[in-house]
Design a protein around this motif. Structure first.
Motif, short mmCIF file in Angstrom:
data_model
loop_
_atom_site.label_atom_id
_atom_site.label_comp_id
_atom_site.label_asym_id
_atom_site.label_seq_id
_atom_site.Cartn_x
_atom_site.Cartn_y
_atom_site.Cartn_z
N ASN A 77 44.20 -49.65 -27.59
CA ASN A 77 44.95 -50.95 -27.09
C ASN A 77 43.78 -51.96 -27.23
O ASN A 77 42.68 -51.93 -26.60
N THR A 81 47.78 -54.69 -28.47
CA THR A 81 48.13 -54.25 -29.87
C THR A 81 47.50 -52.89 -30.12
O THR A 81 46.45 -52.58 -29.60
N LEU A 82 48.22 -52.23 -30.73
CA LEU A 82 47.65 -50.68 -31.03
C LEU A 82 46.78 -50.71 -32.50
O LEU A 82 47.39 -51.35 -33.51
N PHE A 91 44.29 -45.34 -25.61
CA PHE A 91 45.34 -46.45 -25.65
C PHE A 91 46.22 -46.14 -24.30
O PHE A 91 46.59 -47.08 -23.81
N CYS A 95 48.67 -48.65 -22.01
CA CYS A 95 49.82 -48.70 -22.51
C CYS A 95 50.91 -47.66 -21.94
O CYS A 95 50.99 -46.50 -22.40
N CYS A 108 55.30 -49.45 -27.99
CA CYS A 108 54.76 -49.30 -26.68
C CYS A 108 54.73 -50.78 -25.85
O CYS A 108 54.51 -51.78 -26.56
N CYS A 110 52.16 -52.58 -23.75
CA CYS A 110 50.64 -52.48 -23.65
C CYS A 110 50.13 -53.50 -22.93
O CYS A 110 50.45 -54.91 -23.06
N THR A 118 52.08 -57.69 -20.31
CA THR A 118 52.11 -56.59 -21.27
C THR A 118 52.60 -57.37 -22.69
O THR A 118 53.47 -58.30 -22.14
N THR A 121 54.33 -53.67 -28.74
CA THR A 121 53.84 -53.32 -29.86
C THR A 121 54.14 -52.23 -30.60
O THR A 121 54.95 -51.32 -29.84
#
Length: 157
Positions: A77, A81-82, A91, A95, A108, A110, A118, A121
């Motif tokens: 994360n 964003t992943l 992550f 997340c 997710c 995150c 949060t 994403t």
């Protein structure tokens, strides 16, 4: 006689080192091309699927292989964003809520690193670049995280 041979070998070496390489089709299957069923997330971040390798065998003769992959080893994360991160992106610690839809997109919520904020994403797991299934047959299928730096995706599969 040696000079032209060495020169030719040096040229071939520079071409092969300077060009991206291709991965055979059987080494770059995704969840769809490996004919996966029962694709799901368990324990929040473990991708599970029952897959077969594409084969000429009749459908009733195909055997399925149960595959598991802890996605914490594949993604990180970064500010909500992943991102692909092999090995061990971890992550899941930031997340806390992820789901998988029927097109194999992971969604997710995150943390962004900005207080309790949060961000929603998503990441397409059906693309062979982040999650790769490989093997010649169902008996030796495996699933793994994959980084694609320098790989030529020639679109021929």
């Amino acid at each position: 006689m040696r000079a032209p041979t060495i020169s030719a070998l040096a040229s071939l070496l520079s071409i092969s080192l300077g060009s991206p390489f291709s991965i055979p089709c059987y080494e770059r299957m995704n969840l769809g091309s490996a004919q996966c069923q029962n694709v799901r997330l368990t324990d929040k971040y473990v991708l599970q699927a029952d897959c077969t390798s594409p084969s000429s065998a009749p459908p009733d003769k195909l055997s399925r292989t149960h595959l598991n992959l802890d996605l914490n080893n594949c993604f990180a994360n970064y500010k909500g964003t992943l991102n692909s991160a092999k090995p061990g992106g971890g992550f899941g610690a930031s997340c806390p809520s992820c789901t998988l839809d029927d097109k194999y997109t992971m969604h997710c919520d995150c943390e962004t690193g900005n207080g309790n904020e949060t961000m929603k994403t998503e990441y397409d797991l059906n693309n062979w670049h982040p999650v790769r299934i490989s093997g010649y047959s169902s008996s030796n299928l495996k699933i793994d995280c994959f980084e694609d730096a320098g790989i030529n995706d020639d679109g021929m599969c």
